[in-house]
Design an enzyme around this catalytic site. Structure first.
Site, PDB file in Angstrom:
ATOM      1  N   SER A 235     -61.126  92.749  89.396  1.00  9.71           N
ATOM      2  CA  SER A 235     -62.532  93.287  89.279  1.00  9.71           C
ATOM      3  C   SER A 235     -62.779  92.517  87.632  1.00  9.71           C
ATOM      4  CB  SER A 235     -62.007  94.970  88.366  1.00  9.71           C
ATOM      5  OG  SER A 235     -61.222  95.131  87.636  1.00  9.71           O
ATOM      6  N   LYS A 236     -64.076  92.784  87.375  1.00 12.00           N
ATOM      7  CA  LYS A 236     -64.827  92.141  86.337  1.00 12.00           C
ATOM      8  C   LYS A 236     -63.382  92.471  84.556  1.00 12.00           C
ATOM      9  CE  LYS A 236     -68.826  90.400  85.850  1.00 12.00           C
ATOM     10  NZ  LYS A 236     -69.854  90.423  86.335  1.00 12.00           N
ATOM     11  N   ARG A 237     -63.286  93.509  84.756  1.00 12.88           N
ATOM     12  CA  ARG A 237     -62.512  93.802  83.050  1.00 12.88           C
ATOM     13  C   ARG A 237     -61.086  93.462  83.525  1.00 12.88           C
ATOM     14  NH1 ARG A 237     -59.078  97.960  83.112  1.00 12.88           N
ATOM     15  NH2 ARG A 237     -58.878  98.107  85.342  1.00 12.88           N
ATOM     16  N   GLY A 239     -61.060  90.226  84.775  1.00 14.99           N
ATOM     17  CA  GLY A 239     -61.251  88.529  84.609  1.00 14.99           C
ATOM     18  C   GLY A 239     -62.150  87.359  86.009  1.00 14.99           C
TER      19      GLY A 239
END
Ligand code: GLU
Length: 465
Positions: A235-237, A239
């Site tokens: 996920s974005k969170r 990386g």
């Protein structure tokens, strides 16, 4: 086997993210490791979702990473005529046919097959009808297996009865992904396809098209996806950012390549590789078949290692570039690039990224009267007791004939002896005086980078605070 020709075939529907970049890197390495060719094809056939912005971003990202491609970039959307020509040939040779079943018909057939315990696939009811319009479907063989040896996953075999008659051309005349990929890879001479394993199910279908056309089938390899630390889709969170976001955060491209390569590829337990080393050592034999877990802390560590090894001249250019982006060209022109060249080696052991290094170099690049002071540090260290000491040592520095690290060391040693005090009594006050805060590289090297005049101006200003 002749020379290896590999490719990267992104769809420009979004930025180049970490996963795509890794696929590109592996394909690039595969070609470069064998003196082959690496081609780039932009699969922009989905007119609604493809954007010029995404295309540019992908090309920029590849350039930034240093994954230069051979030959011209192929834009898939320009090749529709050629795709249709091949589809027509497949119809002519009896490997494809028009089908007029509606979506409802096909769904009903699939449902029926499921009920009978067969695979939920389209069986090709229109195969023998000799229709001359409709979607074009591929005539999947009704017995046998389609097998290949995946460069990463090993042998894979699929019963042909499990595959339905895939659509090659839609009613609007547009060729489908599986057809276009095969034609383009063939025409570009691609003989090694490395891609994400979300495509592994397409491969037997594509092989059937190669065979129907009598074309050589390339080697295929499918790399497992990158997972987040929670073992779920990255996920974005955690990386899953675009490559250019890492650029903006001040990562070095070689570090990004190094870290990405290690997500799925290994050479013993070595962690750090130059690009040249990777090119020399890469082989698909050492591509792992289980998903790798993205680890931002390790990524930061790898980048820090590259910051340490980097040439200060290169760092200075990057620092100048980042500063310019921040404050504009006019203001950045006030900063002497040489200051960055000199300060970089001091900060290299402690800076995580270019952005971090720029932050840490700020006290060096502002003139004395603009140096910001940390108020707490000032209160604590620039006191009525320490200010006279500062003033006196400044006087001795001024009197120095040779402003060298050795000269500074001698002056300070003598001063401590004369005053019968310990270094720590004056170390932090001096540091706060010349850097505005309590953390900095070594005092004398800091003074050397500032130069005599600037060091004295700062000490003077601190005394007057
Ligand atoms: N364009 C496809 C994608 O971005 C890749 C096709 C391929 O590598 O064969 O997923």
């Amino acid at each position: 086997m002749g020379k290896i020709i590999s490719r990267f075939a992104p769809s420009p529907t979004g930025y180049l993210h970490i996963g795509g970049a890794r696929t590109a890197l592996f394909s690039w390495l595969l070609a470069r490791a064998s003196g082959g060719e690496f081609r780039l094809r932009v699969e922009d056939t989905d007119r609604e979702r493809s954007t010029q912005e995404a295309t540019d971003a992908i090309i920029d990202s590849m350039k930034w990473l240093g994954l230069e491609h051979d030959g011209e970039i192929v834009f898939q959307s320009t090749r529709a005529d050629r795709h249709n020509e091949v589809i027509d040939q497949l119809i002519e040779s009896g490997h494809a046919y028009y089908c007029q079943c509606s979506k409802e018909d096909v769904d009903a057939m699939r449902e029926q097959a499921m009920k009978e315990g067969r695979k939920p696939k389209y069986d090709g009811t229109c195969r023998e009808k000799g229709l001359t319009s409709g979607v074009v479907r591929f005539k999947t063989p009704q017995d046998g297996v389609t097998a290949f040896k995946d460069m990463v996953k090993g042998p894979i075999a699929v019963e042909n009865t499990e595959m339905d008659d895939m659509i090659l051309r839609r009613t609007d005349g547009s060729p489908t992904y599986n057809l276009a990929v095969v034609v383009d890879d063939h025409d570009m001479g691609v003989n090694h396809v490395l891609r994400g394993d979300d495509h592994v199910n397409n491969t037997p279908r594509q092989i059937l098209i190669y065979r129907a056309m009598g074309w050589d089938v390339p080697e295929f390899g499918h790399v497992p996806m990158i997972l987040g630390p929670d073992k779920k889709k990255l996920s974005k969170r955690h990386g899953a950012l675009s490559v250019m976001e890492y650029e903006k955060m001040g990562y070095l491209p070689e570090a990004v390549c190094n870290y990405l390569a290690r997500l799925g590829w290994s050479h013993g337990d070595q962690e750090l590789f130059t690009m040249e080393e990777m090119v020399k050592l890469f082989s698909t034999d050492h591509l792992g078949n289980s998903p790798s877990v993205f680890d931002l802390t390790k990524f930061e560590w790898v980048n820090g290692q590259y910051m340490q090894k980097a040439d200060p001249e290169v760092l200075a250019d990057l620092l100048m570039d980042f500063l310019t982006r921040e404050v504009g060209e006019e203001e950045a022109a006030n900063v002497d690039r040489m200051m960055f060249v000199n300060v970089a080696p001091l900060l290299q052991p402690r800076a995580k990224s270019i952005v971090d290094m720029l932050e840490q170099s700020r006290p060096f690049i502002v003139p004395a009267n603009f140096l910001p002071y940390d108020e707490k540090a000032v209160k604590k260290f620039l006191t009525d007791e320490t200010k006279p000491l500062l003033e006196e040592i400044a006087g001795r520095i001024e009197a120095l004939d040779e402003f060298t690290e050795k000269g500074l060391e001698d002056v300070h040693r003598q001063f401590l002896e004369d005053k019968d005090i310990k270094f720590k009594v004056i170390a932090q006050p001096i540091r706060v005086a010349i850097m505005g805060k309590t953390q900095s590289p070594g005092l004398f090297e800091t003074m050397m980078v500032l130069g005599k005049d600037e060091t004295l101006a700062r000490m003077q200003r601190a005394v007057e605070l």
